[in-house]
Design a protein around this motif. Structure first.
Motif, PDB file in Angstrom:
ATOM      1  N   LYS A   3      37.542  45.541  46.514  1.00 35.27           N
ATOM      2  CA  LYS A   3      38.424  46.502  45.842  1.00 35.27           C
ATOM      3  C   LYS A   3      39.769  45.851  45.501  1.00 35.27           C
ATOM      4  CE  LYS A   3      40.061  50.817  45.067  1.00 35.27           C
ATOM      5  NZ  LYS A   3      40.815  50.684  43.870  1.00 35.27           N
ATOM      6  N   GLY A   4      40.298  45.061  46.430  1.00 37.37           N
ATOM      7  CA  GLY A   4      41.565  44.370  46.169  1.00 37.37           C
ATOM      8  C   GLY A   4      41.447  43.365  45.038  1.00 37.37           C
ATOM      9  N   LEU A   5      40.334  42.636  44.998  1.00 36.65           N
ATOM     10  CA  LEU A   5      40.121  41.675  43.903  1.00 36.65           C
ATOM     11  C   LEU A   5      39.967  42.393  42.569  1.00 36.65           C
ATOM     12  CD1 LEU A   5      37.694  39.084  45.549  1.00 36.65           C
ATOM     13  CD2 LEU A   5      40.068  38.718  44.864  1.00 36.65           C
ATOM     14  N   LEU A   6      39.273  43.536  42.589  1.00 39.05           N
ATOM     15  CA  LEU A   6      39.111  44.302  41.355  1.00 39.05           C
ATOM     16  C   LEU A   6      40.453  44.837  40.862  1.00 39.05           C
ATOM     17  CD1 LEU A   6      37.061  45.325  39.309  1.00 39.05           C
ATOM     18  CD2 LEU A   6      36.772  47.360  40.726  1.00 39.05           C
ATOM     19  N   ASP A   7      41.293  45.304  41.788  1.00 37.91           N
ATOM     20  CA  ASP A   7      42.632  45.766  41.401  1.00 37.91           C
ATOM     21  C   ASP A   7      43.476  44.622  40.845  1.00 37.91           C
ATOM     22  OD1 ASP A   7      42.047  48.359  42.091  1.00 37.91           O
ATOM     23  OD2 ASP A   7      43.060  48.284  44.031  1.00 37.91           O
ATOM     24  N   LEU A   8      43.377  43.441  41.471  1.00 39.25           N
ATOM     25  CA  LEU A   8      44.106  42.265  40.975  1.00 39.25           C
ATOM     26  C   LEU A   8      43.617  41.884  39.580  1.00 39.25           C
ATOM     27  CD1 LEU A   8      46.098  39.917  41.450  1.00 39.25           C
ATOM     28  CD2 LEU A   8      44.188  38.657  42.484  1.00 39.25           C
ATOM     29  N   HIS A   9      42.301  41.885  39.396  1.00 37.85           N
ATOM     30  CA  HIS A   9      41.702  41.563  38.100  1.00 37.85           C
ATOM     31  C   HIS A   9      42.185  42.555  37.037  1.00 37.85           C
ATOM     32  CE1 HIS A   9      38.580  39.640  35.676  1.00 37.85           C
ATOM     33  NE2 HIS A   9      38.112  40.819  35.340  1.00 37.85           N
ATOM     34  N   ASN A  10      42.255  43.815  37.411  1.00 37.26           N
ATOM     35  CA  ASN A  10      42.699  44.868  36.505  1.00 37.26           C
ATOM     36  C   ASN A  10      44.188  44.731  36.180  1.00 37.26           C
ATOM     37  OD1 ASN A  10      42.792  47.194  34.995  1.00 37.26           O
ATOM     38  ND2 ASN A  10      42.321  48.565  36.667  1.00 37.26           N
ATOM     39  N   LEU A  11      44.993  44.390  37.173  1.00 35.35           N
ATOM     40  CA  LEU A  11      46.440  44.233  36.963  1.00 35.35           C
ATOM     41  C   LEU A  11      46.735  43.044  36.047  1.00 35.35           C
ATOM     42  CD1 LEU A  11      49.374  45.009  37.737  1.00 35.35           C
ATOM     43  CD2 LEU A  11      49.172  43.371  39.597  1.00 35.35           C
ATOM     44  N   ILE A  12      46.082  41.939  36.303  1.00 34.97           N
ATOM     45  CA  ILE A  12      46.323  40.744  35.486  1.00 34.97           C
ATOM     46  C   ILE A  12      45.894  40.971  34.040  1.00 34.97           C
ATOM     47  CG2 ILE A  12      45.859  38.272  35.225  1.00 34.97           C
ATOM     48  CD1 ILE A  12      45.538  38.086  38.222  1.00 34.97           C
ATOM     49  N   ARG A  13      44.924  41.872  33.834  1.00 37.76           N
ATOM     50  CA  ARG A  13      44.510  42.210  32.461  1.00 37.76           C
ATOM     51  C   ARG A  13      45.711  42.664  31.648  1.00 37.76           C
ATOM     52  NH1 ARG A  13      40.896  47.570  31.327  1.00 37.76           N
ATOM     53  NH2 ARG A  13      41.988  48.236  33.191  1.00 37.76           N
ATOM     54  N   TRP A  14      46.538  43.530  32.230  1.00 41.07           N
ATOM     55  CA  TRP A  14      47.706  44.046  31.513  1.00 41.07           C
ATOM     56  C   TRP A  14      48.739  42.966  31.269  1.00 41.07           C
ATOM     57  CZ3 TRP A  14      46.814  48.094  28.900  1.00 41.07           C
ATOM     58  CH2 TRP A  14      45.897  49.031  29.351  1.00 41.07           C
ATOM     59  N   ILE A  15      48.914  42.089  32.251  1.00 45.53           N
ATOM     60  CA  ILE A  15      49.848  40.979  32.075  1.00 45.53           C
ATOM     61  C   ILE A  15      49.385  40.077  30.935  1.00 45.53           C
ATOM     62  CG2 ILE A  15      50.836  38.932  33.186  1.00 45.53           C
ATOM     63  CD1 ILE A  15      50.598  40.505  35.870  1.00 45.53           C
ATOM     64  N   ILE A  16      48.091  39.800  30.883  1.00 44.08           N
ATOM     65  CA  ILE A  16      47.536  38.953  29.816  1.00 44.08           C
ATOM     66  C   ILE A  16      47.732  39.614  28.454  1.00 44.08           C
ATOM     67  CG2 ILE A  16      45.385  38.043  28.843  1.00 44.08           C
ATOM     68  CD1 ILE A  16      44.479  37.541  31.739  1.00 44.08           C
ATOM     69  N   VAL A  56      39.100  35.174  39.514  1.00 48.81           N
ATOM     70  CA  VAL A  56      38.890  36.430  40.233  1.00 48.81           C
ATOM     71  C   VAL A  56      37.662  37.148  39.667  1.00 48.81           C
ATOM     72  CG1 VAL A  56      39.879  38.709  40.729  1.00 48.81           C
ATOM     73  CG2 VAL A  56      41.313  36.668  40.880  1.00 48.81           C
ATOM     74  N   GLY A  57      37.518  37.153  38.360  1.00 47.05           N
ATOM     75  CA  GLY A  57      36.369  37.796  37.733  1.00 47.05           C
ATOM     76  C   GLY A  57      35.052  37.136  38.101  1.00 47.05           C
ATOM     77  N   LEU A  58      35.035  35.819  38.182  1.00 42.31           N
ATOM     78  CA  LEU A  58      33.801  35.120  38.575  1.00 42.31           C
ATOM     79  C   LEU A  58      33.444  35.418  40.029  1.00 42.31           C
ATOM     80  CD1 LEU A  58      34.248  31.691  36.762  1.00 42.31           C
ATOM     81  CD2 LEU A  58      32.689  33.559  36.154  1.00 42.31           C
ATOM     82  N   ILE A  59      34.445  35.541  40.884  1.00 44.13           N
ATOM     83  CA  ILE A  59      34.185  35.913  42.282  1.00 44.13           C
ATOM     84  C   ILE A  59      33.601  37.326  42.339  1.00 44.13           C
ATOM     85  CG2 ILE A  59      35.283  36.446  44.497  1.00 44.13           C
ATOM     86  CD1 ILE A  59      37.285  34.138  43.815  1.00 44.13           C
ATOM     87  N   LEU A  60      34.191  38.252  41.584  1.00 43.03           N
ATOM     88  CA  LEU A  60      33.674  39.623  41.539  1.00 43.03           C
ATOM     89  C   LEU A  60      32.252  39.655  40.975  1.00 43.03           C
ATOM     90  CD1 LEU A  60      36.842  41.506  40.259  1.00 43.03           C
ATOM     91  CD2 LEU A  60      35.699  41.853  42.459  1.00 43.03           C
ATOM     92  N   LEU A  61      32.004  38.850  39.964  1.00 43.81           N
ATOM     93  CA  LEU A  61      30.670  38.782  39.376  1.00 43.81           C
ATOM     94  C   LEU A  61      29.654  38.285  40.410  1.00 43.81           C
ATOM     95  CD1 LEU A  61      29.350  39.257  36.578  1.00 43.81           C
ATOM     96  CD2 LEU A  61      29.569  36.814  36.203  1.00 43.81           C
ATOM     97  N   GLY A  62      30.054  37.323  41.216  1.00 45.46           N
ATOM     98  CA  GLY A  62      29.186  36.833  42.278  1.00 45.46           C
ATOM     99  C   GLY A  62      28.865  37.914  43.291  1.00 45.46           C
ATOM    100  N   PHE A  63      29.875  38.703  43.702  1.00 49.00           N
ATOM    101  CA  PHE A  63      29.636  39.815  44.625  1.00 49.00           C
ATOM    102  C   PHE A  63      28.655  40.818  44.032  1.00 49.00           C
ATOM    103  CE2 PHE A  63      34.022  39.156  46.667  1.00 49.00           C
ATOM    104  CZ  PHE A  63      33.479  38.577  47.806  1.00 49.00           C
ATOM    105  N   GLN A  64      28.831  41.131  42.736  1.00 47.00           N
ATOM    106  CA  GLN A  64      27.953  42.106  42.103  1.00 47.00           C
ATOM    107  C   GLN A  64      26.543  41.554  41.929  1.00 47.00           C
ATOM    108  OE1 GLN A  64      30.235  43.040  38.589  1.00 47.00           O
ATOM    109  NE2 GLN A  64      31.172  44.814  39.564  1.00 47.00           N
ATOM    110  N   TRP A  65      26.443  40.275  41.658  1.00 47.90           N
ATOM    111  CA  TRP A  65      25.132  39.646  41.456  1.00 47.90           C
ATOM    112  C   TRP A  65      24.325  39.667  42.749  1.00 47.90           C
ATOM    113  CZ3 TRP A  65      22.696  38.500  37.117  1.00 47.90           C
ATOM    114  CH2 TRP A  65      21.538  37.743  37.186  1.00 47.90           C
TER     115      TRP A  65
END
Length: 143
Positions: A3-16, A56-65
């Motif tokens: 959940k923390g990684l997903l929130d970080l991934h989501n936050l950085i989206r806005w920064i990008i 972060v996204g690749l780590i999340l993708l690994g968890f989901q996979w």
């Protein structure tokens, strides 16, 4: 942790997205000015954020996979296809364009070409990112 990684991934989206818009506007507005240190720093921050969110996204993708049921065909299910194919491929292409746009600052070309090339590559990356973002996800991290 996930959940923390997903929130970080989501936050950085806005920064990008903010950095992309700033970089695009700055490069187009300063097209007849020298390619200055501010252009290089803005591009660097954009690239750092893009690569961080990729990791972060690749780590999340690994968890989901790992948690994916074994009898699921990813390509026939639109939701899984988006998560495991369309979103990662679109984002990787956009990050490659961002990296090439940042690399334009190091080329031995005119400042006008540097501004144009960087701005155009950032604009294409922005379009790809906007098309690849899961807009049904929470807009604000933690919500």
């Amino acid at each position: 942790m996930q959940k923390g990684l997903l929130d970080l991934h989501n936050l950085i989206r806005w920064i990008i997205l903010i950095l992309l818009v700033i970089n695009i506007l700055k490069n187009y507005m300063d097209i007849k000015k020298p390619f200055a240190k501010i252009h290089k720093k803005l591009g660097l921050w954009l690239m750092i954020c893009a690569h961080t969110t990729l990791l972060v996204g690749l780590i999340l993708l690994g968890f989901q996979w790992v948690n994916l049921p074994s009898n699921i065909n990813v390509m026939t299910n639109p939701a899984y296809r988006f998560i495991f194919v369309e979103h990662p491929v679109g984002m990787i292409i956009a990050i490659i364009l961002i990296t090439i746009g940042k690399g334009s600052a190091k080329k031995n070309i005119s400042d006008i070409k540097k501004h144009k090339r960087s701005a155009n590559l950032y604009l294409i990356a922005l379009i790809i990112i906007m098309a690849s973002i899961p807009w049904n996800a929470p807009m604000i991290p933690g919500m």
